[in-house]
Enzyme design. Structure first.
Site, PDB file in Angstrom:
ATOM      1  N   GLY A  42       0.768  -1.244   0.000  1.00 30.10           N
ATOM      2  CA  GLY A  42       0.000   0.000   0.000  1.00 30.10           C
ATOM      3  C   GLY A  42       0.795   1.288   0.000  1.00 30.10           C
ATOM      4  O   GLY A  42       0.339   2.309  -0.517  1.00 30.10           O
ATOM      5  N   ASP A  98       0.451   3.426   4.199  1.00 34.41           N
ATOM      6  CA  ASP A  98      -0.599   4.152   3.479  1.00 34.41           C
ATOM      7  C   ASP A  98      -1.653   4.708   4.426  1.00 34.41           C
ATOM      8  O   ASP A  98      -2.036   5.867   4.329  1.00 34.41           O
ATOM      9  CB  ASP A  98      -1.241   3.248   2.400  1.00 34.41           C
ATOM     10  CG  ASP A  98      -1.690   1.874   2.924  1.00 34.41           C
ATOM     11  OD1 ASP A  98      -1.525   1.598   4.135  1.00 34.41           O
ATOM     12  OD2 ASP A  98      -2.202   1.086   2.117  1.00 34.41           O
ATOM     13  N   ASP A 101      -5.332   2.533  10.543  1.00 40.44           N
ATOM     14  CA  ASP A 101      -6.743   2.187  10.711  1.00 40.44           C
ATOM     15  C   ASP A 101      -6.941   1.704  12.146  1.00 40.44           C
ATOM     16  O   ASP A 101      -7.087   2.523  13.056  1.00 40.44           O
ATOM     17  CB  ASP A 101      -7.069   1.126   9.650  1.00 40.44           C
ATOM     18  CG  ASP A 101      -8.541   0.775   9.551  1.00 40.44           C
ATOM     19  OD1 ASP A 101      -9.377   1.619   9.857  1.00 40.44           O
ATOM     20  OD2 ASP A 101      -8.852  -0.358   9.135  1.00 40.44           O
ATOM     21  N   LYS A 130      -7.340   7.088   9.949  1.00 38.43           N
ATOM     22  CA  LYS A 130      -8.774   6.870  10.180  1.00 38.43           C
ATOM     23  C   LYS A 130      -8.942   6.641  11.672  1.00 38.43           C
ATOM     24  O   LYS A 130      -8.996   5.513  12.134  1.00 38.43           O
ATOM     25  CB  LYS A 130      -9.163   5.580   9.448  1.00 38.43           C
ATOM     26  CG  LYS A 130     -10.318   5.680   8.502  1.00 38.43           C
ATOM     27  CD  LYS A 130     -10.771   4.285   8.145  1.00 38.43           C
ATOM     28  CE  LYS A 130     -10.462   3.923   6.729  1.00 38.43           C
ATOM     29  NZ  LYS A 130     -10.978   2.576   6.364  1.00 38.43           N
ATOM     30  N   PHE A 151     -14.185   3.389   3.673  1.00 40.54           N
ATOM     31  CA  PHE A 151     -13.190   2.607   2.954  1.00 40.54           C
ATOM     32  C   PHE A 151     -12.758   3.363   1.702  1.00 40.54           C
ATOM     33  O   PHE A 151     -13.583   3.776   0.904  1.00 40.54           O
ATOM     34  CB  PHE A 151     -13.749   1.232   2.577  1.00 40.54           C
ATOM     35  CG  PHE A 151     -12.682   0.306   2.074  1.00 40.54           C
ATOM     36  CD1 PHE A 151     -11.857  -0.372   2.968  1.00 40.54           C
ATOM     37  CD2 PHE A 151     -12.471   0.143   0.710  1.00 40.54           C
ATOM     38  CE1 PHE A 151     -10.841  -1.207   2.501  1.00 40.54           C
ATOM     39  CE2 PHE A 151     -11.457  -0.689   0.235  1.00 40.54           C
ATOM     40  CZ  PHE A 151     -10.645  -1.360   1.135  1.00 40.54           C
ATOM     41  N   VAL A 152     -11.445   3.556   1.557  1.00 42.98           N
ATOM     42  CA  VAL A 152     -10.932   4.333   0.425  1.00 42.98           C
ATOM     43  C   VAL A 152      -9.954   3.518  -0.418  1.00 42.98           C
ATOM     44  O   VAL A 152      -9.341   2.563   0.069  1.00 42.98           O
ATOM     45  CB  VAL A 152     -10.235   5.638   0.908  1.00 42.98           C
ATOM     46  CG1 VAL A 152     -11.238   6.593   1.535  1.00 42.98           C
ATOM     47  CG2 VAL A 152      -9.103   5.341   1.889  1.00 42.98           C
ATOM     48  N   ASP A 158      -5.749  -0.393  -1.951  1.00 43.45           N
ATOM     49  CA  ASP A 158      -6.475  -1.310  -2.823  1.00 43.45           C
ATOM     50  C   ASP A 158      -7.772  -1.817  -2.216  1.00 43.45           C
ATOM     51  O   ASP A 158      -7.990  -1.749  -1.009  1.00 43.45           O
ATOM     52  CB  ASP A 158      -5.604  -2.542  -3.108  1.00 43.45           C
ATOM     53  CG  ASP A 158      -5.507  -3.456  -1.883  1.00 43.45           C
ATOM     54  OD1 ASP A 158      -5.068  -2.970  -0.820  1.00 43.45           O
ATOM     55  OD2 ASP A 158      -5.902  -4.638  -1.975  1.00 43.45           O
ATOM     56  N   ARG A 164      -4.907   0.405  -6.957  1.00 44.58           N
ATOM     57  CA  ARG A 164      -3.715   1.026  -6.372  1.00 44.58           C
ATOM     58  C   ARG A 164      -3.129   2.112  -7.264  1.00 44.58           C
ATOM     59  O   ARG A 164      -2.507   3.051  -6.790  1.00 44.58           O
ATOM     60  CB  ARG A 164      -2.622  -0.027  -6.160  1.00 44.58           C
ATOM     61  CG  ARG A 164      -2.949  -1.068  -5.104  1.00 44.58           C
ATOM     62  CD  ARG A 164      -1.671  -1.799  -4.731  1.00 44.58           C
ATOM     63  NE  ARG A 164      -1.896  -3.061  -4.057  1.00 44.58           N
ATOM     64  CZ  ARG A 164      -2.108  -3.176  -2.742  1.00 44.58           C
ATOM     65  NH1 ARG A 164      -2.140  -2.117  -1.985  1.00 44.58           N
ATOM     66  NH2 ARG A 164      -2.288  -4.363  -2.196  1.00 44.58           N
TER      67      ARG A 164
HETATM   68  P1  IMP Z   1      -4.417  -1.415  10.662  1.00 48.31           P
HETATM   69  O1  IMP Z   1      -3.503  -2.471  11.126  1.00 48.31           O
HETATM   70  O2  IMP Z   1      -5.853  -1.752  10.940  1.00 48.31           O
HETATM   71  O3  IMP Z   1      -4.068  -0.024  11.122  1.00 48.31           O
HETATM   72  O4  IMP Z   1      -4.425  -1.524   9.099  1.00 48.31           O
HETATM   73  C1  IMP Z   1      -3.680  -0.840   8.235  1.00 48.31           C
HETATM   74  C2  IMP Z   1      -3.795  -1.509   6.883  1.00 48.31           C
HETATM   75  O5  IMP Z   1      -5.158  -1.831   6.560  1.00 48.31           O
HETATM   76  C3  IMP Z   1      -3.352  -0.551   5.811  1.00 48.31           C
HETATM   77  O6  IMP Z   1      -1.993  -0.659   5.552  1.00 48.31           O
HETATM   78  C4  IMP Z   1      -4.221  -0.958   4.627  1.00 48.31           C
HETATM   79  O7  IMP Z   1      -3.567  -1.987   3.908  1.00 48.31           O
HETATM   80  C5  IMP Z   1      -5.466  -1.534   5.215  1.00 48.31           C
HETATM   81  N1  IMP Z   1      -6.592  -0.547   5.169  1.00 48.31           N
HETATM   82  C6  IMP Z   1      -7.175   0.060   6.216  1.00 48.31           C
HETATM   83  N2  IMP Z   1      -8.151   0.892   5.812  1.00 48.31           N
HETATM   84  C7  IMP Z   1      -8.183   0.810   4.465  1.00 48.31           C
HETATM   85  C8  IMP Z   1      -8.982   1.458   3.450  1.00 48.31           C
HETATM   86  O8  IMP Z   1      -9.861   2.306   3.696  1.00 48.31           O
HETATM   87  N3  IMP Z   1      -8.696   1.119   2.168  1.00 48.31           N
HETATM   88  C9  IMP Z   1      -7.732   0.211   1.833  1.00 48.31           C
HETATM   89  N4  IMP Z   1      -6.965  -0.409   2.742  1.00 48.31           N
HETATM   90  C10 IMP Z   1      -7.184  -0.116   4.047  1.00 48.31           C
HETATM   91 MG    MG Z   2      -1.871  -2.409   3.149  1.00 46.39          MG
END
Ligand code: IMP
Ligand code: MG
Length: 177
Positions: A42, A98, A101, A130, A151-152, A158, A164
């Site tokens: 990402g 990227d 979340d 986010k 979701f983006v 992706d 991407r």
């Molecule tokens: P975390 O571990 O939940 O913080 O996840 C981070 C990863 O989730 C990012 O590197 C993305 O690959 C994926 N992700 C989280 N939100 C989105 C979204 O809105 N679109 C696409 N990928 C996302």
């Molecule tokens: Mg990712």
């Protein structure tokens, strides 16, 4: 693009913000070298632009980490690829991702770098944050944009491996999901 509902961040807006991020990073990381550890896949587009916004000599490393398994919801399990990062011992690292979340990915990788690799410092820079989805206590040091809980895709992000290469960040039409 027919699957895109709304463009949230146009190309020029992203590009301008990355120049600012470069300056913010250099103001705080006054070092003579920095290793960017980018999380695949990402952050590829973001990292390529971010490293050109830095004048500090940078080294580049990449790590494959997966937390999403196909859909639009985080799975909760973070899988870190086993890569030899021992040469990063006692060196400053900037994690580049990227989107922040739930926070599980960056928290997991940060712990790994501190406790197992023994880096001298670890900070993080994310294009998107986010905050509404945060499941663990984690904050990025440098954030491009705060976004709402949606979701983006695009600019590296992706949905099931697609979108991407879009130069902007946007939302998908329900018909594309
Ligand atoms: P975390 O571990 O939940 O913080 O996840 C981070 C990863 O989730 C990012 O590197 C993305 O690959 C994926 N992700 C989280 N939100 C989105 C979204 O809105 N679109 C696409 N990928 C996302
Ligand atoms: Mg990712």
């Amino acid at each position: 693009m027919q699957d895109i509902e709304e463009i949230l961040l146009p190309e020029e807006v992203i590009s301008r913000r990355i120049q600012e991020l470069g300056a913010e990073i250099e103001a705080e990381e006054s070092r003579d070298e920095l290793t960017l550890l980018i999380l695949l896949h990402g952050s590829v587009l973001f990292a390529a632009d971010l490293m050109r916004a830095l004048t500090t000599p940078v080294y580049l490393e990449a790590l494959r980490v997966a937390s999403y398994h196909g859909g639009t919801e985080s799975s909760g399990t973070v899988t870190v690829e086993t890569t030899d990062l021992s040469h990063l011992q006692d060196r400053p690292v900037l994690l580049v991702d990227d989107i922040l979340d739930t926070g599980r990915t960056l928290k997991r990788v940060t712990t790994h770098l501190r406790e197992e690799v023994g880096v001298s410092s670890v900070r993080s820079c994310v294009l998107l944050d986010k905050q509404a989805q945060r499941a663990v206590d984690y904050a990025a040091d440098f954030v491009g944009f705060e976004i709402a809980d949606q979701f983006v895709v695009g600019y590296g992000l992706d949905y099931q491996g697609r979108y991407r290469n879009l130069p902007f960040v946007g939302t998908l039409k329900p018909s594309a999901i």
